[in-house]
Design an enzyme around this catalytic site. Sequence first.
Site, short mmCIF file in Angstrom:
data_model
loop_
_atom_site.label_atom_id
_atom_site.label_comp_id
_atom_site.label_asym_id
_atom_site.label_seq_id
_atom_site.Cartn_x
_atom_site.Cartn_y
_atom_site.Cartn_z
N GLU A 90 0.87 -1.18 0.00
CA GLU A 90 0.00 0.00 0.00
C GLU A 90 0.91 1.23 0.00
O GLU A 90 1.46 1.59 1.03
CB GLU A 90 -0.91 -0.02 1.23
CG GLU A 90 -1.88 -1.19 1.27
CD GLU A 90 -2.93 -1.13 0.17
OE1 GLU A 90 -3.15 -0.03 -0.38
OE2 GLU A 90 -3.54 -2.16 -0.14
N CYS A 101 -2.06 9.44 2.53
CA CYS A 101 -1.63 8.93 1.22
C CYS A 101 -2.67 9.14 0.12
O CYS A 101 -2.34 9.15 -1.06
CB CYS A 101 -1.27 7.45 1.32
SG CYS A 101 -2.63 6.39 1.87
#
Length: 457
Positions: A208, A242
């Site tokens: 991720e 993010c």
Amino acid sequence: MISELLASQKAYFKTGETKSVSFRKTILKRLKIELIKREDAISAALHKDFKKPVFESYATEIAMVISELDLTIKNLNKWAKPKRVMPSLLNFPSSAKIYSEPYGNTLIISPWNYPYQLALAPLVGAIAAGNTVILKPSELTPNTSNIIEDIITTVFAPNHVSVVKGGVSVSTALLAERWDYIFFTGSVFVGKIIAKAAAEHLTPVTLELGGKNPCIIDEAANIKLSAKRIVWGKFINAGQTCIAPDYILIHKSIKQEFYNALEKEIALAYTNTPNQSEDFARIINEKNFNRLVKMLDNETCVIGGQTDIDSLYIAPTIIDEPQLDSEVMKDEIFGPILPVISYENLLEIETIISNYEKPLSLYVFSNNASKAKALINKFSFGGGAINDTVVHFINHKLPFGGVGNSGIGAYHGQLSFDTFSHKKGVVKKANWLDLPFRYAPYKGKLKQIKLLFKWLS
């Protein structure tokens, strides 16, 4: 120490206890009780690490983990049950099922920006699937890492789940071991190191990562509402998210109106003195502070731009028309700085977005449904939203993950269970009939097999 700990987990996994669904549910319920009991202490730890507001701690960390636990506990029996699928006529007479089995001994390496949620949410999936786990939290958020360790020690036996703390040397030692699965959340740079280490043992991974997430605003957008939602999505956690919008692409005709709306929304959210607001977090450390401040050099800050190294504060900042080769446009920003670039046509949008690797998220603000749909279909990205930011993350029915440089694999909800499970296909063949067609000798059977496959296609 790490080798011995992993050896004990390997031995424990071989006992088969973690394969019991009732055992998994029981331990997840115990984890939930402990997490609820520690809610105030968790919020306090997050505030100590980077002054995360209590509301943000609850909404983006604590509640997300409890929600994932509730969903998993409720549905685990159904998820773990073998799934019957249609058998192939080539195997007649037979039945076919898909079995979900745990990979075994897993490693989870979590980041500092959401240090509680991004450690515990993958852990829930790994435990639900029947694995053992060694969890490596971030050394940059020591208070949160300490309370995670305390929680894990209270709920789990060390040969089932353990926390290993430390910096780069500890991560290096962990990656030298052979794992059955590795789950990593963090930067692209470190993600490549993880992938290389995993490749040595052909270990499957979920990565991720991140990227420069574009946010497109066309002339048909609701400017006031767009500004409000962008301010929230960009400046929550001081931009250290993010999936936050990384830069704005806005139609030239509405840029000034958008700036006016942004200024009002920032003031409404954080007052005219965000450095005194209890609702605005701080930068994680001095290294990241200096990295972000460097991005402001020689740029036009139409809003914000104030910094204070003593408190690691950077104001919510809007940069006007940076060059694509400038510091702020080179890599993911990961802070409360938002560059705005104007455009006049779709080709300009495509040129700019194509200048970067595939992003983790992409956002489009427009009241023109066909145009918004066309933009969503035009570009490859992990996930995103139309007329909002970040909100796709909270829907457990949507996969969360990147593509290309922004990541490998996805999780959330049932996908978390699936991510940490190997899907094993099994055919059960009946004995009451055994057609001789497939057996040698094959003379005279080629035409018939071609006809059969043609008929089945």
